[in-house]
Write a protein that holds these residues in place. Structure first.
Motif, PDB file in Angstrom:
ATOM      1  N   TYR A   1      12.334  12.493  13.319  1.00  0.00           N
ATOM      2  CA  TYR A   1      12.825  13.252  12.174  1.00  0.00           C
ATOM      3  C   TYR A   1      13.725  12.409  11.276  1.00  0.00           C
ATOM      4  CZ  TYR A   1      10.666  17.633  13.472  1.00  0.00           C
ATOM      5  OH  TYR A   1       9.738  18.614  13.732  1.00  0.00           O
TER       6      TYR A   1
ATOM      7  N   LEU B   1      18.770  15.740   8.709  1.00  0.00           N
ATOM      8  CA  LEU B   1      18.665  16.277  10.063  1.00  0.00           C
ATOM      9  C   LEU B   1      20.004  16.855  10.513  1.00  0.00           C
ATOM     10  CD1 LEU B   1      17.059  16.733  12.649  1.00  0.00           C
ATOM     11  CD2 LEU B   1      17.745  14.445  13.408  1.00  0.00           C
TER      12      LEU B   1
ATOM     13  N   ASP C   1      10.362  23.188  10.701  1.00  0.00           N
ATOM     14  CA  ASP C   1      10.152  22.123   9.725  1.00  0.00           C
ATOM     15  C   ASP C   1      10.318  22.641   8.298  1.00  0.00           C
ATOM     16  OD1 ASP C   1       9.638  20.605  11.912  1.00  0.00           O
ATOM     17  OD2 ASP C   1       7.588  20.065  11.381  1.00  0.00           O
TER      18      ASP C   1
END
Length: 815
Positions: free
Chosen positions: A605, A614, A632
């Motif tokens: 990620y 993130l 997501d």
């Protein structure tokens, strides 16, 4: 053509790489332990990870980024934040993996630790890497061994024979806390029991202190409740049963319901109880008893306690009789699987009329059931038993007494006859710390035929773990170290004669029970900690941890700290001033697991969206202390927000007539307060709201106002998005570094709003909103609400008969 998201992600990778390099060369915030002020310092600690081969889990990132956001905010408010990081690098998990791939545990640990360090650096947290420690470093575990010897000298460490839980896959004993149901928490294998000599730390000696001081801790109520339940203090009575024909034997049972004593129809002993060996010899069915004991050895813990007979025979009735202490009546001694040697005394007085487990057991084996407590009218039995209180019946001179009165009277009578009496007992067991494995710190004990058990002299510490090729557990009850003659054979420190070393190693929880004491004194060589530094730096100000460690690591750390305090080795009795537990992350509505294929890999990620996105999304997707659902789609919402925010900060203004800037003051106040309360999600939501407001108000602001607004916005995101904040701060011409700046000030007068928007309800259902002066009286609010079109339509001509008005919050019209 690249999308806006892709462009923003590419830019974030560039500036994150850039700032990692700059921060490495010129750390913006550095903690100087030698100059630490106990008033302004904040020891901000997270649970250090064990470096598994799988790499850093997103749950770690979730926890660590929350702690880092708090630490950065506190730094910006003038506090000096100490935020160390290290590695819990010994343990079964790493060793099992090493054995699986045919590699030495040390090389696996070294590689995994390097990977963890890389990953921990990528997330942008302000770790104090200059005090990094590893528990497999002899310079660290030297002092683990030293602490053990201090506890040994104080009588808090002892080796004794006891029934223990054995994992046939890991080939080692486990502490009771390391069993999930009847399976090993590490490998999932069904565990068994053995009787072995093991090392224990006497945590039970501290049960009362650990329980009585819980209320004073600034810990979550959940943590306190779990520790109370785990230690399980019970006030009751011991009841001593003599054995017919064996006058030297006295079987002691503990009960919280001594008022039911006259209903005893059997005495049950655990299959692991010492008396069972004699019972096998004396009972007519001794062979059957021996077979049953071997059978029960395959069933452990909760499986035996709650599932009577579910995995086989529940017990064996013998013809050996116990003598009732008050009536002299003889009742059979039975060996029962639901009696656990580690709980209480390993003996249970069977009262099937008033205990559900006893009742199921008695019914299965055809034992008598005698009622001695009458249920009050209207109360029934549960599973054939009445477990409640009432008036005693068929209880000789105690008949007619209520349960509470009878408990006191019967306990006193037992005391007078020296066959028991009132007593307090605990569910808590002593801490089993020895392991028959290789990858751990050797226990610093020597055995001499002449001198007995001899502690290794402090000057000979550490007892180093030798590097050997064969580290596979033997399954014999001995550590692999037992097969290394050059390690085992030594000289007795007392007499100089031939001696042998202890070959078991410490459980990894021993290493982690004190690591927080070592961080500030990591380079101190004269002891485990520098007394002067420790007095200034400890205890830990805030500890971020997991619920799963409440009854293990957190409890062990409390015990070790309290023991060291009582020994005069540290100046405080508790390790953590403030403990907060992080919540659980799920992915797309489901618990993360490899089998579901929904595990969030932080590296993947960060490669895709950058560390800031993130970090921010993890802290935004739910309350930090409760957890959230990682999607997501939600993550890319943060990516888009960061793109808009960056573009807004880089937007100039030609200068407007001037705007009301009190909205910024309110945001500064709210974001700060939310961070202090660990409400990171609502703090981020407020920043988003402020960003939208700034976009709408920008053209009204003067050039000076806009410049100040942009700087304030960048400072507000700095705790959450350290890279983006540093990049935008540089763009705005700010002095290096944004993380050295003060948190923006706010005008308290701006917190008082002139107008408020109130939701309007009719019979509790939302029907609209109304904007009124903040200090409006109820009549004025109602008058304004009754003019709102949606409210008029919903009322349909009806007149409210009652009004519920909460100033500045809501108005509810009841019709």
């Amino acid at each position: 053509m690249a999308s806006t998201d892709e462009s923003a992600e590419h830019a974030s990778h560039e500036y994150e790489t850039k700032w990692l390099r700059v921060w490495s060369e010129r750390p913006p915030v550095r903690f100087d332990i030698s100059r630490a002020d106990p008033v302004t310092k904040v020891y901000n600690l997270v649970e250090f990870p064990y470096p598994s081969a799988e790499g850093l889990h997103v749950g770690h990132v979730y926890t660590y980024c929350g702690a880092d956001a708090l630490g950065r905010y506190l730094s910006m408010n003038g506090r000096h934040v100490f935020q160390p990081m290290g590695f819990d690098s010994f343990g079964i998990h790493t060793e099992n993996y090493a054995l699986k791939i045919g590699e030495h545990p040390k090389s696996v640990t070294d590689r995994a630790t390097a990977n963890y360090r890389r990953q921990l650096g990528r997330v942008g947290a302000n770790w104090a890497w200059d005090v990094e420690l590893r528990t497999d470093d002899p310079a660290y575990y030297r002092w683990t061994q030293w602490i053990f010897l201090k506890l040994y000298e104080a009588g808090l460490a002892e080796k004794r024979e006891a029934p223990v839980i054995w994992c046939p896959s890991c080939l080692t004993v486990l502490a009771f806390e390391q069993v999930d149901g009847n399976r090993c928490e590490r490998c999932g294998t069904e565990v068994t029991t053995k009787v072995m000599k093991q090392w224990f730390l006497r945590i039970t000696a501290y049960a009362d202190k650990l329980l009585d001081t819980l209320d004073d801790l600034d810990w979550p109520e959940l943590s306190k409740r779990l520790q109370r339940e785990w230690m399980g203090r019970s006030t009751g009575a011991d009841v001593v049963f003599e054995v017919q024909g064996d006058p030297e034997v006295r079987l002691t049972a503990f009960t919280t319901r001594v008022d039911t004593l006259f209903g005893v129809t059997f005495v049950a002993v655990a299959p692991e109880h010492d008396y069972v060996k004699t019972l096998i010899e004396r009972a007519a069915n001794g062979v059957e008893v021996a077979e049953y004991v071997a059978e029960v050895a395959q069933r452990v813990g909760a499986d035996r306690y709650t599932n009577i007979g579910g995995s086989g025979r529940p017990g064996i009735v013998t013809d050996v009789m116990a003598v009732h202490p008050l009536t002299g009546r003889q009742v059979p001694i039975v060996v029962a699987d639901y009696v656990l040697a580690g709980y209480g005394t390993g003996v249970v007085m069977g009262v099937p009329a008033h205990d559900e487990r006893d009742h199921r057991f008695a019914e299965t084996l055809g034992l008598p059931i005698v009622t001695v407590v009458a249920a009050p009218e209207g109360e029934g039995v549960t599973d054939g038993a009445y477990p409640g209180e009432g008036a005693l019946v068929a209880s000789e001179e105690f008949t007619g007494m209520g349960s509470a009165e009878a408990r006191t009277a019967i306990a006193a009578e037992l005391q007078a006859r020296k066959l028991g009496g009132a007593v307090t007992r605990y569910r808590l067991q002593d801490w089993l710390v020895s392991r028959q494995r290789y990858w751990g710190s050797p226990i610093p004990i020597i055995y001499c035929d002449r001198c007995g058990t001899v502690p290794v002299p402090e000057s000979d510490l550490p007892v180093e773990l030798p590097e050997v090729a064969e580290v596979r557990p033997t399954g014999t009850g001995l550590s692999p170290l037992a097969a290394v003659p050059e390690f085992v054979n030594t000289e007795c420190p007392s007499c100089g004669g031939e001696a042998t070393r202890e070959t078991d190693v410490f459980d990894t929880f021993v290493e982690s029970s004190w690591y927080f004491l070592r961080y500030p004194s990591r380079d101190h060589t004269e002891g485990p900690w520098d007394p002067e530094v420790t007095a200034r730096m400890l205890p830990v100000d805030i500890y971020a941890g997991g619920r799963e460690h409440t009854t293990r690591h957190h409890l062990y750390a409390r015990f070790v700290t309290r023991a060291l305090y009582d020994l005069g080795l540290v100046p405080f009795p508790e390790p953590f001033k403030r403990l907060r537990l992080h919540g659980l992350l799920i992915k797309d509505g489901a618990k993360m697991s490899k089998s579901r294929g929904n595990v969030v890999n932080p590296d993947e990620y960060i490669d895709r969206v950058g560390a800031d996105s993130l970090r921010t999304y993890l802290l935004f997707c739910g309350p930090w202390e409760e957890g959230g659902d990682f999607t997501d789609r939600g993550l890319h919402g943060i990516v888009r927000f960061n793109g808009r925010l960056g573009a807004l900060v880089r937007t100039a203004t030609s200068g407007g007539p001037g705007a009301d800037m009190r909205r910024i003051d309110r945001a500064v106040y709210k974001v700060g307060k939310d961070i202090e309360r660990l409400k990171f999600n609502t703090a981020i939501a407020e920043i988003m709201s402020l960003t939208n407001w700034l976009r709408d108000e920008r053209k009204r602001m003067t050039a000076d106002q806009w410049d100040q607004a942009r700087r304030t916005l960048v400072l507000l995101i700095a705790p959450f998005e350290p890279f983006l904040a540093e990049e935008l701060w540089e763009y705005l011409g700010g002095d290096y570094s944004v993380h050295q700046q003060r948190w923006p000030a706010y005008d308290p007068r701006a917190l008082v709003e002139d107008e408020v928007e109130l939701p309007i309800q009719i019979n509790g259902k939302a029907r609209g909103t109304v904007v009124v002066p903040a200090d409006s009286a109820q009549d004025d609010v109602v008058a304004a609400a009754l003019k709102v079109n949606s409210v008029v339509d919903a009322l349909g001509g009806a007149t409210p008969r009652r009004v519920v008005y909460i100033p500045r919050k809501i108005v509810n019209l009841v019709v």
